[in-house]
Structures are given as C-alpha cells and as structure tokens.
Scaffold this motif. Structure first.
Motif, PDB file in Angstrom:
ATOM      1  N   ASP A 224     -40.671 -10.920  17.377  1.00 44.16           N
ATOM      2  CA  ASP A 224     -41.320 -10.075  18.394  1.00 44.16           C
ATOM      3  C   ASP A 224     -40.403  -8.976  18.926  1.00 44.16           C
ATOM      4  N   LYS A 225     -39.556  -8.442  18.066  1.00 44.40           N
ATOM      5  CA  LYS A 225     -38.701  -7.323  18.461  1.00 44.40           C
ATOM      6  C   LYS A 225     -39.376  -6.006  18.090  1.00 44.40           C
ATOM      7  N   ASP A 226     -39.187  -4.994  18.937  1.00 46.63           N
ATOM      8  CA  ASP A 226     -39.610  -3.632  18.613  1.00 46.63           C
ATOM      9  C   ASP A 226     -38.458  -2.949  17.886  1.00 46.63           C
ATOM     10  N   VAL A 227     -38.698  -2.538  16.662  1.00 53.05           N
ATOM     11  CA  VAL A 227     -37.632  -2.063  15.777  1.00 53.05           C
ATOM     12  C   VAL A 227     -37.876  -0.618  15.369  1.00 53.05           C
ATOM     13  N   VAL A 228     -36.794   0.152  15.222  1.00 47.26           N
ATOM     14  CA  VAL A 228     -36.824   1.492  14.639  1.00 47.26           C
ATOM     15  C   VAL A 228     -35.814   1.516  13.501  1.00 47.26           C
ATOM     16  N   LEU A 229     -36.200   2.111  12.368  1.00 45.32           N
ATOM     17  CA  LEU A 229     -35.310   2.218  11.212  1.00 45.32           C
ATOM     18  C   LEU A 229     -34.764   3.635  11.104  1.00 45.32           C
ATOM     19  N   GLY A 230     -33.496   3.748  10.733  1.00 46.34           N
ATOM     20  CA  GLY A 230     -32.876   5.053  10.504  1.00 46.34           C
ATOM     21  C   GLY A 230     -32.447   5.172   9.051  1.00 46.34           C
ATOM     22  N   ALA A 231     -33.025   6.128   8.322  1.00 47.97           N
ATOM     23  CA  ALA A 231     -32.735   6.293   6.892  1.00 47.97           C
ATOM     24  C   ALA A 231     -31.570   7.261   6.703  1.00 47.97           C
ATOM     25  N   ALA A 232     -30.350   6.784   6.963  1.00 48.55           N
ATOM     26  CA  ALA A 232     -29.160   7.635   6.865  1.00 48.55           C
ATOM     27  C   ALA A 232     -28.541   7.612   5.473  1.00 48.55           C
ATOM     28  N   ASP A 233     -29.212   6.977   4.508  1.00 47.52           N
ATOM     29  CA  ASP A 233     -28.811   7.094   3.104  1.00 47.52           C
ATOM     30  C   ASP A 233     -29.525   8.316   2.556  1.00 47.52           C
ATOM     31  N   THR A 234     -28.872   9.480   2.650  1.00 43.35           N
ATOM     32  CA  THR A 234     -29.521  10.739   2.269  1.00 43.35           C
ATOM     33  C   THR A 234     -29.118  11.214   0.881  1.00 43.35           C
ATOM     34  N   PHE A 235     -28.279  10.441   0.207  1.00 41.48           N
ATOM     35  CA  PHE A 235     -27.811  10.862  -1.122  1.00 41.48           C
ATOM     36  C   PHE A 235     -28.715  10.338  -2.233  1.00 41.48           C
ATOM     37  N   ARG A 236     -29.315   9.188  -2.026  1.00 42.29           N
ATOM     38  CA  ARG A 236     -30.201   8.618  -3.035  1.00 42.29           C
ATOM     39  C   ARG A 236     -31.624   9.047  -2.687  1.00 42.29           C
ATOM     40  N   ALA A 237     -32.244   9.780  -3.593  1.00 40.90           N
ATOM     41  CA  ALA A 237     -33.528  10.430  -3.296  1.00 40.90           C
ATOM     42  C   ALA A 237     -34.594   9.456  -2.823  1.00 40.90           C
ATOM     43  N   ALA A 238     -34.636   8.272  -3.414  1.00 42.99           N
ATOM     44  CA  ALA A 238     -35.726   7.340  -3.101  1.00 42.99           C
ATOM     45  C   ALA A 238     -35.401   6.413  -1.930  1.00 42.99           C
ATOM     46  N   ALA A 239     -34.195   6.497  -1.385  1.00 45.36           N
ATOM     47  CA  ALA A 239     -33.795   5.529  -0.359  1.00 45.36           C
ATOM     48  C   ALA A 239     -34.665   5.623   0.895  1.00 45.36           C
ATOM     49  N   ALA A 240     -34.907   6.841   1.370  1.00 45.39           N
ATOM     50  CA  ALA A 240     -35.715   7.005   2.591  1.00 45.39           C
ATOM     51  C   ALA A 240     -37.151   6.554   2.356  1.00 45.39           C
ATOM     52  N   ASP A 241     -37.701   6.884   1.174  1.00 46.24           N
ATOM     53  CA  ASP A 241     -39.064   6.438   0.846  1.00 46.24           C
ATOM     54  C   ASP A 241     -39.128   4.917   0.801  1.00 46.24           C
ATOM     55  N   GLN A 242     -38.125   4.326   0.188  1.00 52.75           N
ATOM     56  CA  GLN A 242     -38.077   2.864   0.073  1.00 52.75           C
ATOM     57  C   GLN A 242     -38.041   2.214   1.451  1.00 52.75           C
ATOM     58  N   LEU A 243     -37.182   2.748   2.325  1.00 49.47           N
ATOM     59  CA  LEU A 243     -37.050   2.180   3.662  1.00 49.47           C
ATOM     60  C   LEU A 243     -38.332   2.385   4.466  1.00 49.47           C
ATOM     61  N   GLU A 244     -38.956   3.551   4.326  1.00 53.47           N
ATOM     62  CA  GLU A 244     -40.197   3.840   5.052  1.00 53.47           C
ATOM     63  C   GLU A 244     -41.313   2.897   4.610  1.00 53.47           C
ATOM     64  N   THR A 245     -41.329   2.568   3.321  1.00 52.93           N
ATOM     65  CA  THR A 245     -42.327   1.623   2.812  1.00 52.93           C
ATOM     66  C   THR A 245     -42.122   0.243   3.425  1.00 52.93           C
ATOM     67  N   TRP A 246     -40.880  -0.211   3.477  1.00 52.51           N
ATOM     68  CA  TRP A 246     -40.582  -1.513   4.104  1.00 52.51           C
ATOM     69  C   TRP A 246     -41.034  -1.513   5.564  1.00 52.51           C
ATOM     70  N   GLY A 247     -40.704  -0.448   6.290  1.00 51.94           N
ATOM     71  CA  GLY A 247     -41.082  -0.381   7.693  1.00 51.94           C
ATOM     72  C   GLY A 247     -42.577  -0.329   7.895  1.00 51.94           C
ATOM     73  N   GLY A 248     -43.256   0.444   7.057  1.00 50.58           N
ATOM     74  CA  GLY A 248     -44.699   0.588   7.193  1.00 50.58           C
ATOM     75  C   GLY A 248     -45.445  -0.720   7.016  1.00 50.58           C
ATOM     76  N   ARG A 249     -44.908  -1.609   6.202  1.00 49.81           N
ATOM     77  CA  ARG A 249     -45.584  -2.889   5.945  1.00 49.81           C
ATOM     78  C   ARG A 249     -45.649  -3.762   7.199  1.00 49.81           C
ATOM     79  N   VAL A 250     -44.718  -3.563   8.124  1.00 45.50           N
ATOM     80  CA  VAL A 250     -44.724  -4.370   9.352  1.00 45.50           C
ATOM     81  C   VAL A 250     -44.890  -3.498  10.593  1.00 45.50           C
ATOM     82  N   GLY A 251     -45.337  -2.254  10.404  1.00 51.31           N
ATOM     83  CA  GLY A 251     -45.629  -1.388  11.539  1.00 51.31           C
ATOM     84  C   GLY A 251     -44.412  -0.848  12.253  1.00 51.31           C
ATOM     85  N   VAL A 252     -43.307  -0.668  11.527  1.00 51.59           N
ATOM     86  CA  VAL A 252     -42.057  -0.191  12.133  1.00 51.59           C
ATOM     87  C   VAL A 252     -41.822   1.269  11.739  1.00 51.59           C
ATOM     88  N   PRO A 253     -41.553   2.172  12.700  1.00 53.97           N
ATOM     89  CA  PRO A 253     -41.335   3.583  12.359  1.00 53.97           C
ATOM     90  C   PRO A 253     -39.967   3.812  11.719  1.00 53.97           C
TER      91      PRO A 253
END
Length: 396
Positions: A224-253
């Motif tokens: 029951d924690k409110d979580v925010v993710l920061g995609a600071a891996d900016t060198f790997r093109a798919a890293a931010a997309d991958q992290l956003e997908t993980w967050g979206g599955r549990v409603g985390v921005p």
C-alpha cells in the motif's frame, strides 16, 4: 357568304378549340392533385408505391427524388476507451512461502552434500577438507568457509556426535550465524517528514536492474505504498519504455525524458521533484548499468546521486548483483560502494544455482545486508530476504 367571312369563322373556331383544350387540361391536373391529397385509390392495375418509397417503422425521411426516401443518418457515438487493467501484486509474505521451495531445489546439492559429509561415522582431515571445498564451491568465500569448518570441527569434537539430526542442527546454527540475522534488512520506503523516501538502484550491465526496479515497485504497491519511478537509464533506448510498462501494470507513474541520451542526473532530479509534488511515499530511481572499471561512468553515477541530494537526501542505495557471478561480483560491489555508498544488496538469479554462499560473501565484503532476492522470471518473484528461511531452504 363571302370568302372573307368564312375565313373569320374558321379562325374563331380554331381559337375556341385551343382555349377549350387548355381549360380541360388544367381541370384534369387539379382533379388528380386533389385525389392524391385525399388518398384516393390508384387506378386498378397501376403500380403502387414500392417498399423503397416508404420510411421504415414510421421514420420520417427526406424526399430528394420522386419515389425515393432517404433516412436521416443515425448519430454514431465513439466507442468508449478501454479501461486499463491495474494488477494487484502478490503480498510479500505469500512470496516467501512460495519461493522457499524454489530456493530449496536450487541449493539441494549444497545442503545434502554437507549433511552427508558431516554424518559420516568418522570425520578425518580429508573429510573436513571436503566440507571446506563444498562451501567454497557454493561461493561462501575462503574466510567464511574456513571459519565455518573450524566451528563445526570444534562442536563435533566436543559433542561427539555424528547423528544426522544433531549434525543438521549444528550446521543450521552455524550457517545462520554467518548469514547474520541481526542485520537490519528493512527498506527505507516510508515518507520522511514531508518528503518521500528516495531509493537509488545501481548495478552493472546485465544484472536485470531495470526489471528489478519494476518488481520492487510491485513489492511496495502490495504494501500500500504510493510509488513514483524515475527512468534515469537514458543510454539504453528501451529502458524507459520497459520501466514505464512495469509501472503501468500496477498504476505507478514513471518520470522519463522524451529523448534518448538525456542527462540522467536531470531525469533523476525531476523524478524526485515529481514524487514530492505528488506526495508519494517513495521514489525509485533506475540508473544505467555500467562496468565498475569504467571511471567515467562511475563518476557520472556519483553525479546522479549528488544532483538528487540538492533536492532530497538519498535514503537507500541498492546494488543489484547477479548471484551467478559468484566471487566476481565482490569487486563490483566494492567499487560501487566506494562511489555511491551501498546500503543494501539485491541478489537476482538466485534460483537455478547452488551458489547461495554469495549471500554471506557479499555481506562480509561490504558490511551491508542482502535485502531482496530474485528467485524467478515472474513479476512477483522478488521477495524480502529472510535469513532463517534461506538457511532452512539450503538444508531442506
């Protein structure tokens, strides 16, 4: 009668005929219109109105051409947007029970080997050397292996028993002492005053770091924690997309840059700022995987932490290590600890390997606890590390 008179009579007759014809035509046209207006029946044998001429179900149509009715087009409403499905992660307590069986299977060789050796009727120097080799093969480390063998030799000599149950008890107690249950394995995941807790996640390439951040978000959401993710891996093109997908599955921005190669420190700063504005409990900052022997990359990681600290203290720095790297992971851990000050270890890929001794080795090398372990590929296969469950699984 003169010829001229006959001419005039002929002209008059012709005029009367023409006028009479016109008048008769007008009267016939008016009569037909009256009949149609009064709904007079059609002449027998004449074709009636076709189905196409009539608006269905009494609908009012627009007549564009005689005998043709065009219906008013129905209003077409846009389909409602599908509601995104938000998953409910498994509670951490349930994961421990489920994952213990996997850990037991992966460490069967270590546990059975040790018990078999220690339960012999006679334990000579060669047997004890075998015990030590088994521990070294499990990546326990030289110092820890030597220490454990010495303690076991002393206890076996004093208690004078080789009974398997007694040996198992001795081995459990000594292994548990090495794993050190007294270490604080809690995560800094609670708000501190009026700000969210900040967790920075670091590691080398290929350890499953971004996936681990996504799985950790699920652990925290399950609590029951409110979580925010920061995609600071900016060198790997798919890293931010991958992290956003993980967050979206549990409603985390997820806070990310809209371009590849952006300054990771800037993205990390923005993520911490957004988490504060959203009054979140915790912000997880993912960083690019980097080799520990690349000074420039390690300096950049230090910069990420310093920039975050201009806005908020970093409460936790988790190092993600691949359990299968064994002793090679020790140097990695030491360099990362020097640069950003590691506070906890996440061991991934602990399933499928009998090298569970890495838990002891890395804790001894850094003086920080293993806090989380990954035991599979599933989204909820990351669990808080429990020393007693770990040792029992090894000996199960």
């Amino acid at each position: 009668m003169s010829d001229s008179l006959w001419v005039y009579v002929g002209i008059a007759v012709a005029v009367l005929v023409v006028v009479g014809g016109v008048v008769l035509g007008l009267l016939r046209g008016r009569g037909g219109a009256d009949e149609r207006e009064l709904g007079a029946p059609q002449v027998p044998g004449a074709p009636g109105p076709s189905d196409a001429d009539l608006a269905p179900d009494g609908a009012i149509g627009t007549i564009e051409h005689p005998g043709e009715v065009v219906e008013d087009e129905p209003e077409v409403l846009p389909a409602p947007a599908p509601t995104p499905t938000v998953e409910t992660p498994e509670a951490p307590a349930g994961r421990l029970r489920r994952l213990r069986a996997r850990l037991a299977r992966s460490n069967t060789a270590l546990g059975k080997g040790l018990l078999a050796l220690l339960s012999r009727g006679s334990l000579d120097d060669a047997a004890w050397e075998e015990v030590e080799d088994t521990l070294l093969g499990a990546d326990l480390g030289v110092q820890a292996s030597t220490e454990l063998v010495e303690r076991l030799r002393t206890r076996v000599a004093v208690e004078g028993t080789t009974d398997e149950a007694a040996v198992r008890t001795m081995l459990r107690e000594e292994l548990l002492a090495l794993v050190d249950p007294s270490m604080d394995r809690s995560l800094a995941d609670e708000r501190v005053g009026d700000r969210p807790a900040c967790i920075l996640v670091v590691g080398v390439n290929g350890t499953g770091k971004t996936t681990t951040v996504g799985k950790l978000a699920r652990v925290l959401v399950a609590e029951d924690k409110d979580v925010v993710l920061g995609a600071a891996d900016t060198f790997r093109a798919a890293a931010a997309d991958q992290l956003e997908t993980w967050g979206g599955r549990v409603g985390v921005p997820t806070v990310r840059s809209d371009r590849d190669g952006a300054d990771p420190a800037s993205v990390a700063f923005d993520a911490v700022k957004a988490a504060a504005e959203l009054e979140a409990d915790v912000v997880l900052v993912d960083t690019a995987g980097r080799l520990q022997n690349k000074a420039g990359l390690m300096d950049e990681l230090g910069k990420v932490k310093r920039v975050i600290e201009k806005q908020s203290p970093v409460d936790e720095v988790l190092l993600v290590l691949d359990a299968t790297t064994g002793q090679n992971g020790m140097r990695q851990a030491e360099v990362f600890s020097e640069v950003v000050g590691i506070t906890g270890i996440v061991l991934t890929k602990l399933d499928g390997t009998a090298k569970g001794g890495i838990v002891v080795a890395v804790q001894r090398a850094l003086g920080v606890p293993v806090k989380l372990v990954g035991l599979g590929e599933g989204p909820d296969d990351l669990a808080p590390f429990d020393p007693e469950a770990f040792v029992d699984a090894v000996l199960d």
